[in-house]
Scaffold this motif. Structure first.
Motif, PDB file in Angstrom:
ATOM      1  N   UNK A  16     -28.257   6.931   2.997  1.00  0.00           N
ATOM      2  CA  UNK A  16     -29.598   6.385   3.202  1.00  0.00           C
ATOM      3  C   UNK A  16     -30.566   7.520   3.551  1.00  0.00           C
ATOM      4  N   UNK A  17     -31.821   7.149   3.717  1.00  0.00           N
ATOM      5  CA  UNK A  17     -32.863   8.170   3.899  1.00  0.00           C
ATOM      6  C   UNK A  17     -32.615   9.045   5.134  1.00  0.00           C
ATOM      7  N   UNK A  18     -32.213   8.406   6.226  1.00  0.00           N
ATOM      8  CA  UNK A  18     -32.006   9.175   7.463  1.00  0.00           C
ATOM      9  C   UNK A  18     -30.838  10.145   7.337  1.00  0.00           C
ATOM     10  N   UNK A  19     -29.782   9.679   6.705  1.00  0.00           N
ATOM     11  CA  UNK A  19     -28.603  10.541   6.525  1.00  0.00           C
ATOM     12  C   UNK A  19     -28.961  11.753   5.670  1.00  0.00           C
ATOM     13  N   UNK A  20     -29.641  11.494   4.554  1.00  0.00           N
ATOM     14  CA  UNK A  20     -30.016  12.608   3.652  1.00  0.00           C
ATOM     15  C   UNK A  20     -30.988  13.556   4.360  1.00  0.00           C
ATOM     16  N   UNK A  21     -31.976  12.989   5.058  1.00  0.00           N
ATOM     17  CA  UNK A  21     -32.959  13.834   5.748  1.00  0.00           C
ATOM     18  C   UNK A  21     -32.267  14.727   6.775  1.00  0.00           C
ATOM     19  N   UNK A  22     -31.362  14.140   7.532  1.00  0.00           N
ATOM     20  CA  UNK A  22     -30.643  14.899   8.561  1.00  0.00           C
ATOM     21  C   UNK A  22     -29.838  16.044   7.969  1.00  0.00           C
ATOM     22  N   UNK A  23     -29.091  15.734   6.912  1.00  0.00           N
ATOM     23  CA  UNK A  23     -28.245  16.779   6.320  1.00  0.00           C
ATOM     24  C   UNK A  23     -29.086  17.839   5.596  1.00  0.00           C
ATOM     25  N   UNK A  24     -30.191  17.424   5.025  1.00  0.00           N
ATOM     26  CA  UNK A  24     -31.067  18.420   4.383  1.00  0.00           C
ATOM     27  C   UNK A  24     -31.709  19.311   5.437  1.00  0.00           C
ATOM     28  N   UNK A  25     -32.017  18.723   6.589  1.00  0.00           N
ATOM     29  CA  UNK A  25     -32.510  19.545   7.710  1.00  0.00           C
ATOM     30  C   UNK A  25     -31.458  20.576   8.119  1.00  0.00           C
ATOM     31  N   UNK A  39     -28.027  15.720  -3.716  1.00  0.00           N
ATOM     32  CA  UNK A  39     -28.060  14.576  -2.796  1.00  0.00           C
ATOM     33  C   UNK A  39     -28.643  13.363  -3.515  1.00  0.00           C
ATOM     34  N   UNK A  41     -30.607   9.768  -2.326  1.00  0.00           N
ATOM     35  CA  UNK A  41     -31.106   8.853  -1.294  1.00  0.00           C
ATOM     36  C   UNK A  41     -30.953   7.434  -1.827  1.00  0.00           C
TER      37      UNK A  41
END
Lengths: 122, 216
Positions: A16-25, A39, A41
């Motif tokens: 989901x968006x949060x998981x992808x955002x976190x790992x991309x961070x 990735x 989303x």
């Protein structure tokens, strides 16, 4: 230095968006020369076939070593994940914000559990 | 292979498997804790930056990975090692330093220009030094330019996608997810070992059944 970096493999993520955002961070994101990201989303309108296709494309890519996937999304394409038995890329099921991790659903642990067949001990 | 040897090896494999499973469960627990913390920090950052402030709209169009995984084979198991590149935030800082040194050399040149004959030798010496410095600086600038041409985007910290002054919770979230990435390699290695043990166990079990049938 750039050559040295190319030697390593990538971590990809389907979530989901949060998981992808976190790992991309965390710095795993890559957009390759064909403008294909490592990735996906998954949103409300993302179809199961799209997830399945993306997972298969990640498995076929030689530059990916680990695939991280939310367990609730992995449930949608369980048959494809169960069919993947190669050690590389390794598939890791991770919890999402809304769905905690359930070990009984994990492909690797279910395979390990399947080792102990009662028929083998007769 | 003798049947007793096979049975002993099977027992050893079972013990080893349970050890690995225990290690996997512990690693999973730690990874879940970091993930939980990461999600919590992202939610707090979203509260600060707005609903659309933390999401895929902010992702950069060009991305270069800052982490790489090196896979090595150890005892027919895959071992995943993480290699992290710390983004260089001071690429502009290096350029500033170069310009500062350049100014300094100009000022020094002005001072030495006023000297009389006694200072002539010193001036010659300092001119040589300056020439060396200029040569060093020019080579440094060349290196800098070359570096920028080779790898222009990989130095960017993903935090910059969300602005220059990001809330601290986003930074903490990044740290949590970095730890999850490190843990994921450990978990992947353990999973590979468990899978290998499972295959070996199945093979030995088949061998044992054959031996039992032969002896019967």
């Amino acid at each position: 230095m750039a050559r040295m970096m190319k030697a390593g493999k990538l971590i990809s993520v389907i979530g989901d968006e949060d998981t992808c955002t976190g790992f991309l961070l965390g710095g795993i994101g890559e957009m390759n020369k064909e403008r294909k990201p490592n990735f996906l989303v998954v949103e409300k309108d993302t179809s199961v076939s799209e997830i399945e296709e993306t997972f298969k494309s990640f498995v076929q890519r030689t530059d990916i070593a680990v695939i991280l996937i939310n367990q609730n999304i992995a449930e949608l394409i369980r048959h494809v994940i169960d069919a993947h038995t190669n050690p590389i890329p390794a598939v890791l099921e991770i919890p999402s914000k809304d769905h905690p991790y359930d070990a009984s659903k994990d492909s690797i642990l279910r395979r390990a559990k399947g080792m102990f067949n009662p028929d083998d001990f007769r | 292979m003798d049947i007793s040897t096979v049975c002993e090896r099977l027992d050893e494999l079972i013990v080893e498997l349970f050890d690995k499973l225990e290690a996997l469960t512990a690693a999973r627990k730690r990874m879940d804790d970091h993930l939980k913390q990461g999600y919590f920090n992202l939610a707090k950052a979203r509260y600060s930056l707005g609903v659309k402030g933390v999401g895929q709209i902010q992702y950069a169009a060009i991305m270069e990975p800052l982490v790489h995984v090196h896979v090595s084979e150890e005892d027919s198991c895959s071992k995943f090692n993480l290699d992290r590149i710390i983004p260089n935030k001071s690429s502009s800082g290096a350029a500033k330093k170069v310009s500062f040194d350049d100014q300094e050399s100009k000022v020094r040149r002005r001072h030495t220009g006023r000297g009389d004959e006694e200072n002539e030798e010193q001036r010659e010496g300092s001119d040589e030094e300056e020439d060396d410095e200029v040569a060093e600086l020019s080579s440094g600038v060349e290196d800098l330019e070359l570096h920028q041409v080779v790898d222009p985007h990989s130095l960017q910290d993903p935090l910059r996608w969300f602005g220059i002054l990001v809330p601290p919770c986003l930074r903490h979230g990044q740290h949590s997810f970095s730890q999850v990435i490190a843990m994921s390699c450990q978990v992947a290695s353990l999973q590979s070992q468990i899978d290998q043990l499972r295959l070996e166990y199945r093979q030995l079990l088949r061998q044992k059944q054959q031996l039992v049938q032969q002896s019967a």
